[in-house]
Design a protein around this motif. Structure first.
Motif, PDB file in Angstrom:
ATOM      1  N   UNK A  30      38.318  39.172  41.052  1.00 27.99           N
ATOM      2  CA  UNK A  30      37.212  39.754  40.388  1.00 27.99           C
ATOM      3  C   UNK A  30      35.813  38.847  40.941  1.00 27.99           C
ATOM      4  N   UNK A  31      35.997  37.676  40.832  1.00 30.96           N
ATOM      5  CA  UNK A  31      34.949  36.652  41.409  1.00 30.96           C
ATOM      6  C   UNK A  31      34.628  36.885  42.831  1.00 30.96           C
ATOM      7  N   UNK A  32      35.440  36.993  43.506  1.00 26.45           N
ATOM      8  CA  UNK A  32      35.041  37.145  45.041  1.00 26.45           C
ATOM      9  C   UNK A  32      34.381  38.592  45.249  1.00 26.45           C
ATOM     10  N   UNK A  33      34.849  39.734  44.576  1.00 22.20           N
ATOM     11  CA  UNK A  33      34.298  40.934  44.645  1.00 22.20           C
ATOM     12  C   UNK A  33      32.811  40.972  44.063  1.00 22.20           C
ATOM     13  N   UNK A  34      32.565  40.297  42.995  1.00 25.22           N
ATOM     14  CA  UNK A  34      31.349  39.999  42.273  1.00 25.22           C
ATOM     15  C   UNK A  34      30.304  39.437  43.358  1.00 25.22           C
ATOM     16  N   UNK A  35      30.958  38.305  44.074  1.00 28.52           N
ATOM     17  CA  UNK A  35      29.975  37.401  44.993  1.00 28.52           C
ATOM     18  C   UNK A  35      29.816  38.296  46.257  1.00 28.52           C
ATOM     19  N   UNK A  36      30.564  38.977  46.600  1.00 28.28           N
ATOM     20  CA  UNK A  36      30.342  40.032  47.639  1.00 28.28           C
ATOM     21  C   UNK A  36      29.270  41.189  47.274  1.00 28.28           C
TER      22      UNK A  36
END
Length: 161
Positions: free
Chosen positions: A149-155
């Motif tokens: 989820x964090x990686x997706x938000x960063x992206x």
């Protein structure tokens, strides 16, 4: 240009501090010197690790493994490597920046760094001792899932900016 401005402001503030209280400023400078000398071996280690990784992995390889074309396999692989690797943050963040500069995508790098910071496969025995097996496993699984989820938000944030 921004770096020069920061140095100028720091130097001006150092002069103001020295004029206000010479003794405290000298003590602060000695503490700063000791801190720098204490972190210097680790900093040299970071530079060596990044240099070795850059010599082993050229930008094309990094782009292939962690770039846009790596897809979900690249994200999951980066997350798994982050979960089982025990690297301190002061090494992980420069490593992530170097990988990004050499063709990696934000999605796998976000997954790598977030699992590196939140999931502790290497430290699981210690967590078992203090939290119990059930809670330790639950916490690590939750952290592993949330890292995507964090990686997706960063992206998303990077693509918006």
């Amino acid at each position: 240009m921004y770096d020069v401005l920061v140095y100028i402001i720091a130097f001006i503030l150092l002069i103001v501090s020295f004029v206000k209280d010479k003794k405290k400023t000298k003590q602060a400078m000695m503490k700063a010197k000791k801190s720098i000398l204490n972190i210097l071996p680790e900093l040299v280690g970071v530079i060596i690790i990044i240099g070795v990784i850059l010599s082993l992995l050229n930008p094309q390889t990094i782009s292939k493994l962690l770039g846009e074309g790596s897809g979900i396999l690249g994200v999951v692989s980066a997350a798994v490597v982050g979960a089982i690797t025990l690297i301190p943050g002061f090494i992980a963040f420069p490593l992530a920046a170097m990988l990004l500069e050499n063709g990696a995508n934000y999605l796998p790098i976000g997954a790598f760094v977030s699992t590196l910071m939140m999931v502790g496969i290497a430290t699981l025995p210690v967590e078992f001792k203090y939290f119990g097996k059930k809670l330790a496993i639950f916490r690590n699984l939750l952290a592993f899932g949330f890292s995507f989820v964090i990686a997706y938000i960063i992206n998303l944030v990077v693509n918006v900016l």
